[in-house]
Design a protein around this motif. Structure first.
Motif, PDB file in Angstrom:
ATOM      1  N   PRO A 168       0.896  -1.283  -0.018  1.00 32.39           N
ATOM      2  CA  PRO A 168      -0.156   0.048  -0.204  1.00 32.39           C
ATOM      3  C   PRO A 168       0.751   1.137   0.040  1.00 32.39           C
ATOM      4  O   PRO A 168       1.990   1.469   0.615  1.00 32.39           O
ATOM      5  N   ASP A 169       0.521   2.280  -0.514  1.00 34.00           N
ATOM      6  CA  ASP A 169       1.068   3.525  -0.821  1.00 34.00           C
ATOM      7  C   ASP A 169       1.250   4.282   0.572  1.00 34.00           C
ATOM      8  O   ASP A 169       2.579   4.812   0.783  1.00 34.00           O
ATOM      9  N   ASP A 170       0.340   4.067   1.573  1.00 36.88           N
ATOM     10  CA  ASP A 170       0.936   4.694   2.761  1.00 36.88           C
ATOM     11  C   ASP A 170       1.967   3.965   3.560  1.00 36.88           C
ATOM     12  O   ASP A 170       2.740   4.642   4.260  1.00 36.88           O
ATOM     13  N   VAL A 171       2.013   2.479   3.466  1.00 35.08           N
ATOM     14  CA  VAL A 171       3.198   1.840   3.942  1.00 35.08           C
ATOM     15  C   VAL A 171       4.481   2.400   3.269  1.00 35.08           C
ATOM     16  O   VAL A 171       5.408   2.677   3.990  1.00 35.08           O
ATOM     17  N   GLU A 231       9.474   5.454   3.826  1.00 37.42           N
ATOM     18  CA  GLU A 231      10.505   6.341   3.157  1.00 37.42           C
ATOM     19  C   GLU A 231      10.918   7.492   4.181  1.00 37.42           C
ATOM     20  O   GLU A 231      11.980   7.677   4.332  1.00 37.42           O
ATOM     21  N   LYS A 232       9.866   7.705   5.076  1.00 33.41           N
ATOM     22  CA  LYS A 232      10.032   8.726   5.978  1.00 33.41           C
ATOM     23  C   LYS A 232      10.934   7.956   7.053  1.00 33.41           C
ATOM     24  O   LYS A 232      12.060   8.727   7.588  1.00 33.41           O
TER      25      LYS A 232
END
Length: 73
Positions: free
Chosen positions: A10-13, A18-19
């Protein structure tokens, strides 16, 4: 070492990975490999969850309290 390709992440993961990687000054690949290595160690310790003490935590009450506190923001 072998290569592992992950699909349907998922994009949020990905954004959180990345953060975290940026905060630690490393790549997403290095971070993910380290986290997967740590998580995979659970396979070597199947008896570990059974050895943990039962703290008699009221999960439903905890969730209700958390919801109440979030409502206060």
């Amino acid at each position: 070492m072998r290569t592992l390709n992950l699909r349907n992440v998922p994009d949020d993961v990905v954004r959180r990975l990345e953060k975290l990687a940026a905060l630690q000054g490393t790549s997403v690949n290095s971070l993910a490999a380290r986290e997967l290595s740590n998580a995979s160690r659970r396979a070597d310790n199947p008896q570990l969850p059974a050895a943990l003490p039962d703290l008699q935590v009221d999960i439903a009450g905890l969730v209700d309290d958390l919801a109440d506190q979030r409502g206060m923001r």
